[in-house]
Design an enzyme around this catalytic site. Structure first.
Site, PDB file in Angstrom:
ATOM      1  N   GLY A  18       0.779  -1.241   0.000  1.00  0.00           N
ATOM      2  CA  GLY A  18       0.000   0.000   0.000  1.00  0.00           C
ATOM      3  C   GLY A  18       0.804   1.280   0.000  1.00  0.00           C
ATOM      4  N   ASP A  55       0.153   3.586   4.005  1.00  0.00           N
ATOM      5  CA  ASP A  55      -0.875   4.300   3.253  1.00  0.00           C
ATOM      6  C   ASP A  55      -1.968   4.836   4.172  1.00  0.00           C
ATOM      7  OD1 ASP A  55      -1.818   1.729   3.852  1.00  0.00           O
ATOM      8  OD2 ASP A  55      -2.350   1.214   1.788  1.00  0.00           O
ATOM      9  N   ASP A  59      -5.976   2.543   9.966  1.00  0.00           N
ATOM     10  CA  ASP A  59      -7.397   2.196   9.997  1.00  0.00           C
ATOM     11  C   ASP A  59      -7.705   1.676  11.407  1.00  0.00           C
ATOM     12  OD1 ASP A  59      -9.949   1.706   8.800  1.00  0.00           O
ATOM     13  OD2 ASP A  59      -9.388  -0.363   8.387  1.00  0.00           O
ATOM     14  N   LYS A  87      -8.047   7.158   9.441  1.00  0.00           N
ATOM     15  CA  LYS A  87      -9.493   6.995   9.678  1.00  0.00           C
ATOM     16  C   LYS A  87      -9.696   6.762  11.172  1.00  0.00           C
ATOM     17  CE  LYS A  87     -10.513   3.817   6.271  1.00  0.00           C
ATOM     18  NZ  LYS A  87     -11.347   2.892   5.490  1.00  0.00           N
TER      19      LYS A  87
END
Ligand code: IMP
Ligand code: MG
Length: 174
Positions: free
Chosen positions: A43, A98, A101, A129
């Site tokens: 990623g 990247d 999460d 996030k």
């Protein structure tokens, strides 16, 4: 084969501008520290390639492979493949990924790096996030904080597709 075209969430020039800013931030801490930058593959490959070209100090690059995702749902279990080429003991390390999460991947990577006796670990992610976090972890350098949408492009994939998009986008059916 035909893939759905994602809606643009963060366009190419916005990403580029933010990476220039991150480069300045990173330089103020790392310019005398000779860090090892560890990219989390696959990623982070696009992000790290653009990011390190904004860094004007001596650095070395290595990578770790991590997998936790199949389709859109995290498996919850993170697998690390840590065949590093460089000796990281007693070195300043910056992990580049990247997206942060749930935080499981980054937590596991940091644990591994400490077990290898690095001097100091910092983390840099293009996207964050926070709503999805299950482990209490914050990145030291964040490109963009985003809501809980599944995103693709600029290195991020859906079933390994879309990594080559020059922007970050969302899929209508996710
Ligand atoms: P975490 O362990 O849940 O923090 O997940 C981190 C990894 O999951 C990232 O390095 C990505 O590879 C993947 N991931 C998390 N969210 C997304 C997303 O919205 N799109 C694509 N990949 C994602
Ligand atoms: Mg990843």
């Amino acid at each position: 084969m035909k893939l759905e075209t994602p809606d643009i969430a963060i366009d190419q020039s916005t990403i580029k501008r933010r990476i220039v800013e991150l480069g300045i931030e990173l330089s103020s801490y790392y310019s005398e520290k000779n860090p090892i930058i560890i990219a989390v593959s696959n990623g982070a490959t696009i992000f790290v390639a653009d990011l390190i070209r904004e860094l004007n100090f001596p650095l070395q690059l290595d990578s770790i492979r991590a997998s936790s995702y199949f389709g859109k749902e995290s498996q919850g279990v993170v697998e690390l493949h840590t065949a590093l080429k460089l000796n990281i003991k007693d070195r300043e390390v910056l992990v580049v990924d990247d997206i942060l999460d749930t935080g499981r991947t980054m937590t596991k990577i940091i644990e591994f790096l400490h077990s290898e006796e690095v001097r100091c670990v910092r983390t840099c992610v293009l996207l964050d996030k926070p709503e999805r976090r299950v482990v209490d972890i914050k990145a030291d350098y964040v490109g963009f904080v985003i809501p809980d949408y599944f995103v693709v492009g600029y290195g991020l994939d859906y079933n390994e597709y879309y990594r080559n998009l020059p922007y970050v986008g969302t899929l209508a059916n996710s």
